[in-house]
Design a protein around this motif. Structure first.
Motif, PDB file in Angstrom:
ATOM      1  N   UNK A   1       0.838  -1.194   0.000  1.00 32.10           N
ATOM      2  CA  UNK A   1       0.000   0.000   0.000  1.00 32.10           C
ATOM      3  C   UNK A   1       0.869   1.239   0.000  1.00 32.10           C
ATOM      4  N   UNK A   2       0.316   2.319  -0.528  1.00 29.58           N
ATOM      5  CA  UNK A   2       1.019   3.591  -0.474  1.00 29.58           C
ATOM      6  C   UNK A   2       0.886   4.246   0.895  1.00 29.58           C
ATOM      7  N   UNK A   3      -0.036   3.759   1.698  1.00 32.32           N
ATOM      8  CA  UNK A   3      -0.293   4.363   3.004  1.00 32.32           C
ATOM      9  C   UNK A   3       0.393   3.569   4.100  1.00 32.32           C
ATOM     10  N   UNK A   4       1.095   4.286   4.969  1.00 35.98           N
ATOM     11  CA  UNK A   4       1.740   3.665   6.115  1.00 35.98           C
ATOM     12  C   UNK A   4       0.777   3.658   7.294  1.00 35.98           C
ATOM     13  N   UNK A   5       0.991   2.777   8.273  1.00 36.40           N
ATOM     14  CA  UNK A   5       0.124   2.766   9.457  1.00 36.40           C
ATOM     15  C   UNK A   5       0.122   4.125  10.150  1.00 36.40           C
ATOM     16  N   UNK A   6      -0.996   4.453  10.759  1.00 34.90           N
ATOM     17  CA  UNK A   6      -1.147   5.747  11.418  1.00 34.90           C
ATOM     18  C   UNK A   6      -0.441   5.742  12.768  1.00 34.90           C
ATOM     19  N   UNK A   7       0.289   6.811  13.059  1.00 34.00           N
ATOM     20  CA  UNK A   7       0.910   7.001  14.369  1.00 34.00           C
ATOM     21  C   UNK A   7       0.019   7.944  15.166  1.00 34.00           C
ATOM     22  N   UNK A   8      -0.536   7.500  16.299  1.00 31.32           N
ATOM     23  CA  UNK A   8      -1.450   8.357  17.059  1.00 31.32           C
ATOM     24  C   UNK A   8      -0.737   9.568  17.649  1.00 31.32           C
ATOM     25  N   UNK A   9      -1.456  10.674  17.756  1.00 31.19           N
ATOM     26  CA  UNK A   9      -0.899  11.903  18.330  1.00 31.19           C
ATOM     27  C   UNK A   9      -1.066  11.861  19.845  1.00 31.19           C
ATOM     28  N   UNK A  10      -0.011  11.481  20.539  1.00 28.59           N
ATOM     29  CA  UNK A  10      -0.048  11.350  21.993  1.00 28.59           C
ATOM     30  C   UNK A  10       0.762  12.428  22.701  1.00 28.59           C
ATOM     31  N   UNK A  11       1.686  13.081  21.989  1.00 27.58           N
ATOM     32  CA  UNK A  11       2.531  14.097  22.619  1.00 27.58           C
ATOM     33  C   UNK A  11       2.970  15.098  21.561  1.00 27.58           C
TER      34      UNK A  11
ATOM     35  N   UNK B   1       9.090  10.326   5.673  1.00 32.59           N
ATOM     36  CA  UNK B   1      10.202  10.732   4.811  1.00 32.59           C
ATOM     37  C   UNK B   1      11.216   9.604   4.635  1.00 32.59           C
ATOM     38  N   UNK B   2      11.461   8.844   5.693  1.00 33.03           N
ATOM     39  CA  UNK B   2      12.436   7.754   5.614  1.00 33.03           C
ATOM     40  C   UNK B   2      11.927   6.582   4.778  1.00 33.03           C
ATOM     41  N   UNK B   3      10.602   6.382   4.774  1.00 35.15           N
ATOM     42  CA  UNK B   3      10.021   5.239   4.073  1.00 35.15           C
ATOM     43  C   UNK B   3       9.374   5.637   2.749  1.00 35.15           C
ATOM     44  N   UNK B   4       9.747   6.794   2.227  1.00 40.40           N
ATOM     45  CA  UNK B   4       9.162   7.255   0.966  1.00 40.40           C
ATOM     46  C   UNK B   4       9.491   6.270  -0.148  1.00 40.40           C
ATOM     47  N   UNK B   5       8.503   5.997  -1.002  1.00 39.84           N
ATOM     48  CA  UNK B   5       8.706   5.006  -2.064  1.00 39.84           C
ATOM     49  C   UNK B   5       9.693   5.491  -3.120  1.00 39.84           C
ATOM     50  N   UNK B   6       9.800   6.806  -3.273  1.00 42.17           N
ATOM     51  CA  UNK B   6      10.733   7.365  -4.247  1.00 42.17           C
ATOM     52  C   UNK B   6      12.084   7.581  -3.559  1.00 42.17           C
TER      53      UNK B   6
END
Length: 458
Positions: A341-351, A363-368
């Motif tokens: 998938x082009x979408x990565x798992x969501x990281x919840x906003x906790x802090x 940015x680190x896991x960008x497909x390009x």
């Protein structure tokens, strides 16, 4: 008759002739510098400003070097210790505990004592597992705070009192073809003596901190940023040497207890007494190898992905996946590699750190590959997340180079004031986090900040 008044002197100033000498270097200026020398630098407000800024930069460099010495010791002392350990075996060491103090993915670690001059040192005896194949690479790496330091290595029978989990006799391998297999009770194993004594792996830390992440997300995610920053610094060191790459498996990244100095993180509660540990890269493979040692089917799938012609650089990809693991968010290898998938798992906003870590992972896991963040860029983003500038700085003022330059100069001054205040307190010794902060403000420029904040906030 009264004697004529002599000229006044600053505290600590020695009598000097009025003859003009060469202008003193900003690195050499101290509170006791003679007023005659100091006056050569104070001809205008701009000159005064330059003196102050230069002194701040020089002081930060000295502080950074001093804290580093306290954290890892003097390089000369480490080299003397290495020379003292040459040819030593188990007989020269005291076994402090029969059981491993830490078990990583490729080694067991035992606490041992060694007498060095008038000092009693505590070191770690690293007993590699059969799957460990990076010892040749590790021996050629230069010293760094985030790289495990090897002091010596030898091959010897395992002492009777040491207990290896499982059946060490079946796991041991003969060190050479000429030597026969060893008895199962006393195997001959390769041993490496390391300067740092680990207490757990990053995998252990992440697994044991799920409750802390729920109850104190800000504290935990800040610790996560600091651990990732140490990892980036170690990876940059490895990339600069072009000798080997670090294995970023959480099971092979070691944590070393680093006493939290009094006065650090003042005003913040430390849940469960958890303080920042040193992170060490302890497993390596050669820089030109596409594959690394595999011990599980999951790792074999991972290696196949890295060996694919269109695969991204290993360090960036694994660092991006590690962010998810530290934040207790499941991410499959296929998601990390972008196969499903082009979408990565969501990281919840906790802090206040969550959004920045989410952005960095993306940015680190960008497909390009051409748009993927590098390790130095990741390090800079983590530094901004930890110490600013935050996005609120640009709420009322447009982001410009002069604004960022002023921010850096003011923050440097305030940082030095904090050090001065903490040193006046009992036991106000600087620690690992202060050293990392010093490094940031010693090196950062307004041009770097302009680009990093662009990547992070825009």
């Amino acid at each position: 008759p009264k004697k004529p008044l002599t000229k006044s002197r600053s505290l600590g100033e020695a009598w000097s002739s009025p003859q003009k000498g060469p202008s003193p270097s900003l690195r050499e200026l101290t509170f006791g510098t003679a007023d005659g020398e100091l006056g050569q630098l104070l001809h205008s407000p701009a000159g005064v400003c330059g003196v102050l800024l230069g002194c701040q930069a020089a002081t930060l460099a000295r502080l950074s070097a001093r804290i580093q010495e306290e954290l890892v010791g003097l390089e000369e002392q480490q080299q003397l210790l290495e020379a003292e350990l040459v040819g030593k075996r188990w007989g020269a060491l005291r076994i402090l505990e029969p059981e491993p103090c830490c078990e990583s993915g490729d080694a067991w670690y035992f606490r041992v004592g060694f007498t060095f001059g008038h000092s009693q040192l505590e070191l770690a005896a690293k007993v590699p597992k059969p799957c460990c194949s990076s010892l040749g690479v590790q021996s050629s790496l230069g010293p760094h705070c985030s790289i495990q330091r090897l002091l010596c290595r030898f091959t010897d029978r395992l002492p009777r009192e040491l207990l290896l989990p499982g059946n060490p006799g079946e796991q041991s391998q003969s060190p050479s073809r000429q030597e026969p297999a060893c008895p199962t009770t006393h195997p001959v194993l390769q041993v490496l003596i390391c300067a740092e004594v680990p207490h757990q792996t990053l995998a252990d830390f992440v697994k044991g901190s799920q409750g802390l992440h729920r109850t104190s997300p800000g504290h935990y995610e800040r610790l996560g940023c600091l651990l990732l920053l140490q990892l980036c610094l170690g990876l940059e060191h490895l990339q600069g040497q072009n000798v080997g790459q670090g294995d970023l498996s959480p099971e092979k990244l070691l944590l070393v207890q680093c006493p939290c100095p009094p006065g650090s993180q003042r005003g913040q509660k430390e849940p469960l007494g958890l303080s920042l540990p040193r992170l060490l890269i302890s497993s390596f493979f050669r820089a030109k190898e596409k594959r690394r040692p595999c011990s599980t089917s999951q790792e074999q799938d991972w290696a196949k992905g890295l060996a694919a012609p269109t695969s991204p650089a290993a360090d960036e990809l694994m660092l991006g996946r590690l962010i998810y693991q530290i934040l207790h968010v499941d991410i499959s290898l296929e998601d990390a590699l972008g196969f499903r998938s082009n979408r990565l798992p969501e990281i919840p906003s906790l802090s206040i750190y969550s959004a920045g870590l989410r952005r960095l992972a993306t940015l680190l896991l960008h497909r390009d590959p051409s748009r993927r963040a590098s390790i130095p860029q990741a390090r800079s983003i983590l530094q901004v997340l930890l110490w600013g500038p935050r996005q609120e700085l640009f709420a009322r003022s447009r982001k410009t180079l002069p604004l960022l330059q002023s921010w850096v100069e003011v923050k440097r001054a305030l940082l030095l004031l904090r050090f001065a205040e903490n040193s006046a307190r009992a036991g106000g010794r600087a620690g690992l986090e202060e050293w990392l902060c010093c490094q940031y403000f010693q090196e950062v420029t307004e041009h770097t900040l302009y680009q990093v904040t662009q990547d992070l906030y825009d």
